[in-house]
Write an enzyme that holds these catalytic residues in place. Sequence first.
Site, PDB file in Angstrom:
ATOM      1  CG  ASP A 172      -1.615   1.335   1.642  1.00  0.00           C
ATOM      2  OD1 ASP A 172      -2.388   1.448   0.581  1.00  0.00           O
ATOM      3  OD2 ASP A 172      -1.562   1.634   2.721  1.00  0.00           O
ATOM      4  CG  ASP A 210      -1.588   7.650   0.796  1.00  0.00           C
ATOM      5  OD1 ASP A 210      -0.544   8.346   0.490  1.00  0.00           O
ATOM      6  OD2 ASP A 210      -2.325   7.649  -0.101  1.00  0.00           O
TER       7      ASP A 210
HETATM    8  P1  B16 Z   1      -6.556  10.245  -3.705  1.00  0.00           P
HETATM    9  P2  B16 Z   1      -3.738   4.054  -0.133  1.00  0.00           P
HETATM   10  C1  B16 Z   1      -5.614   5.997  -0.081  1.00  0.00           C
HETATM   11  O1  B16 Z   1      -4.214   5.615  -0.291  1.00  0.00           O
HETATM   12  C2  B16 Z   1      -5.676   6.879   1.129  1.00  0.00           C
HETATM   13  O2  B16 Z   1      -5.107   6.054   2.271  1.00  0.00           O
HETATM   14  C3  B16 Z   1      -6.955   7.394   1.345  1.00  0.00           C
HETATM   15  O3  B16 Z   1      -6.946   8.411   2.504  1.00  0.00           O
HETATM   16  C4  B16 Z   1      -7.266   8.283  -0.052  1.00  0.00           C
HETATM   17  O4  B16 Z   1      -8.638   8.853   0.320  1.00  0.00           O
HETATM   18  C5  B16 Z   1      -7.100   7.280  -1.112  1.00  0.00           C
HETATM   19  O5  B16 Z   1      -5.876   6.933  -1.264  1.00  0.00           O
HETATM   20  C6  B16 Z   1      -7.493   8.080  -2.281  1.00  0.00           C
HETATM   21  O6  B16 Z   1      -6.632   9.092  -2.711  1.00  0.00           O
HETATM   22  O7  B16 Z   1      -7.667  11.222  -3.383  1.00  0.00           O
HETATM   23  O8  B16 Z   1      -5.018  10.594  -3.704  1.00  0.00           O
HETATM   24  O9  B16 Z   1      -6.919   9.408  -5.009  1.00  0.00           O
HETATM   25  O10 B16 Z   1      -3.582   4.130   1.329  1.00  0.00           O
HETATM   26  O11 B16 Z   1      -4.689   3.046  -0.724  1.00  0.00           O
HETATM   27  O12 B16 Z   1      -2.335   4.228  -0.760  1.00  0.00           O
HETATM   28 MG    MG Z   2      -2.720   3.268   3.309  1.00  0.00          MG
END
Ligand code: B16
Ligand code: MG
Length: 219
Positions: A10, A12
């Site tokens: 993953d 974030d």
């Molecule tokens: P975006 P991951 C996720 O990333 C985040 O944890 C989540 O907080 C966010 O809303 C989602 O991506 C969408 O992100 O707005 O940049 O498209 O943890 O799956 O790497």
């Molecule tokens: Mg994450």
Amino acid sequence: MLNLKACIFDLDGVIVDTARHHFAAWKELADELGVPFTENDNDRLKGVSRVDSLEYILQKGNLILDSATKIRLMARKNALYLNLAEGTSSNDVLAGILPLMDEMAASNVQIGLGSSSKNARMILDKLNLTSRFNAIVDGNNITLSKPDPEVFLKAAYAMNVTPGECLVFEDAQSGVEAALSGGFMVVGVGDGLEAAHATYASLNGLTLKAIFKQLAPSI
Ligand code: B16
Ligand code: MG
């Protein structure tokens, strides 16, 4: 013994701490909408897509908005996020990630990304990590967000391995659920992820060997 052919990370919260930027951006938007938004709410949104995150906030505030307004709000949240993430650099790769990736490469274990974020490639570029990945699947490539396993299944497919041959690294409840329902082994990073096969507060100092030892009873 687990026949490990690939690891899927993953982004974030596992590779980089951009989760705090997502939180700050959603908090600012929620404040503008008059909806209370706490760290606890943010934990529930980790790994959840942008559109589903907005729907969660609107539901919490009992707000019903038309789709044009929702699109505007998502664009605003993303602009806030991009502004906060602007200065991200290779210094922001979380401790433990590079040695683990080196060990994987040396052991012929492929490396994949399974992120819900549509900004994932841009962040990987800023971290100077893009070239380390054999497959990158992100929010632009999926129709179903975590806890659906689509993002991990697509990453495994792209690397020509089965879920049973992969280990997923996740910091979010939704991501751990996604990995489990896809038939992957999963390492949880952080608190409250007891459903994972093994959990660690941080990946700092960990080796694949040590993780295998921990996983042994479950495989
Ligand atoms: P975006 P991951 C996720 O990333 C985040 O944890 C989540 O907080 C966010 O809303 C989602 O991506 C969408 O992100 O707005 O940049 O498209 O943890 O799956 O790497
Ligand atoms: Mg994450």
